[in-house]
Design an enzyme around this catalytic site. Sequence first.
Site, short mmCIF file in Angstrom:
data_model
loop_
_atom_site.label_atom_id
_atom_site.label_comp_id
_atom_site.label_asym_id
_atom_site.label_seq_id
_atom_site.Cartn_x
_atom_site.Cartn_y
_atom_site.Cartn_z
N GLY A 46 23.93 74.58 70.55
CA GLY A 46 24.84 75.30 70.83
C GLY A 46 25.59 75.65 69.48
O GLY A 46 24.80 76.09 68.48
N GLU A 47 26.79 75.28 69.21
CA GLU A 47 27.35 75.97 67.96
C GLU A 47 27.81 74.47 67.12
O GLU A 47 28.72 73.93 67.76
CB GLU A 47 28.67 76.78 68.32
CG GLU A 47 29.25 77.45 67.02
CD GLU A 47 28.55 77.93 66.06
OE1 GLU A 47 27.50 78.73 66.55
OE2 GLU A 47 28.62 77.85 64.89
N SER A 48 27.10 74.30 66.21
CA SER A 48 27.28 72.95 65.30
C SER A 48 28.73 72.88 64.88
O SER A 48 29.22 71.64 64.96
CB SER A 48 26.42 72.87 64.33
OG SER A 48 26.44 73.96 63.49
N CYS A 78 18.43 72.14 67.35
CA CYS A 78 19.04 73.33 66.88
C CYS A 78 20.36 72.58 66.47
O CYS A 78 20.46 72.04 65.40
CB CYS A 78 19.15 74.15 68.06
SG CYS A 78 19.31 75.80 67.16
N ARG A 105 21.51 76.78 58.13
CA ARG A 105 21.86 77.41 59.56
C ARG A 105 21.46 78.86 59.77
O ARG A 105 21.47 79.50 58.53
CB ARG A 105 23.29 77.44 59.57
CG ARG A 105 23.73 75.65 59.60
CD ARG A 105 25.15 75.97 59.68
NE ARG A 105 25.74 76.22 61.05
CZ ARG A 105 27.07 76.98 61.36
NH1 ARG A 105 27.78 76.82 60.24
NH2 ARG A 105 27.21 77.39 62.48
N ILE A 132 16.61 80.14 68.54
CA ILE A 132 17.78 80.79 68.79
C ILE A 132 18.83 80.69 67.86
O ILE A 132 19.26 79.70 67.73
CB ILE A 132 18.46 80.61 70.28
CG1 ILE A 132 17.67 80.66 71.39
CG2 ILE A 132 19.84 81.42 70.59
CD1 ILE A 132 18.08 80.12 72.79
N ARG A 133 18.88 81.57 66.97
CA ARG A 133 19.88 81.63 65.83
C ARG A 133 19.58 80.28 65.00
O ARG A 133 20.63 79.38 64.94
CB ARG A 133 21.05 81.81 65.95
CG ARG A 133 21.37 83.28 66.70
CD ARG A 133 23.08 83.37 67.02
NE ARG A 133 23.67 83.54 65.56
CZ ARG A 133 24.83 82.62 65.56
NH1 ARG A 133 25.24 81.84 66.45
NH2 ARG A 133 25.46 82.68 64.45
N HIS A 169 14.18 74.90 70.82
CA HIS A 169 14.68 74.00 71.99
C HIS A 169 13.48 74.16 73.18
O HIS A 169 13.43 74.74 74.15
CB HIS A 169 15.61 75.26 72.76
CG HIS A 169 16.60 75.55 71.75
ND1 HIS A 169 17.90 75.05 72.19
CD2 HIS A 169 17.04 76.40 70.92
CE1 HIS A 169 18.98 75.26 71.22
NE2 HIS A 169 18.32 76.16 70.46
N GLU A 171 14.10 72.02 75.52
CA GLU A 171 14.78 71.92 76.93
C GLU A 171 14.76 73.24 77.70
O GLU A 171 15.13 73.38 78.59
CB GLU A 171 16.01 71.26 76.60
CG GLU A 171 17.25 72.33 76.06
CD GLU A 171 16.96 72.49 74.72
OE1 GLU A 171 15.98 72.09 73.87
OE2 GLU A 171 18.10 73.14 74.01
#
Length: 185
Positions: A46-48, A78, A105, A132-133, A169, A171
Amino acid sequence: MVGILAVQGAFIEHAHCLEQLSQDYVLLRKKSDIPQNLERLILPGGESTVQRKLLHELDLFSVLKNKILEDMPVFGTCAGLILLAEQIAEESTNGFQSLPVLVRRNAYGRQLGSFSEEGTVGEFSGFPMRFIRAPYIEKILHPDVQILNLTENHITAVKYKNQMGTAFHPELTDDLRIHKLFLAL
Ligand code: GLN
């Protein structure tokens, strides 16, 4: 009981993996969701920065940090890896800082923001890795950190004591081998 941090990001995908493995779990959105018998924790992608802020605001941070420092198994993917990292390149962190690595990051740059690779992760060959990013691990800060994967010459998966972190990821694929490994820690 396995807890999945569910304040932001791709937590439901981890839940689906655990369902396929017939493993019970609880989604952690607030402090009172943390069960007495929490014995494992998943930190999703997600967005850390958002996740870190919410962990503190929702008062989840100290309880979870103490459990991680007491060696409760934890798996960060991630953004979850970023939350565990002791240091973040060119940024300060008030994350868990329990995993002795330096992460960078959004490290694969913009054009390569998202990509997939197949590689060897620890003992697993042909593992599908979806980035992903993604961050990568720029430096290992303790000799006991095991490197599980290198992609494009960068470290993308590690294990240290009961902590596992991947820049990719698992998952988001149907390969459950890493989740199984985590559940066996
Ligand atoms: N770029 C995100 C961050 O820095 C991580 C991306 C992800 O979790 N897929 O927090």
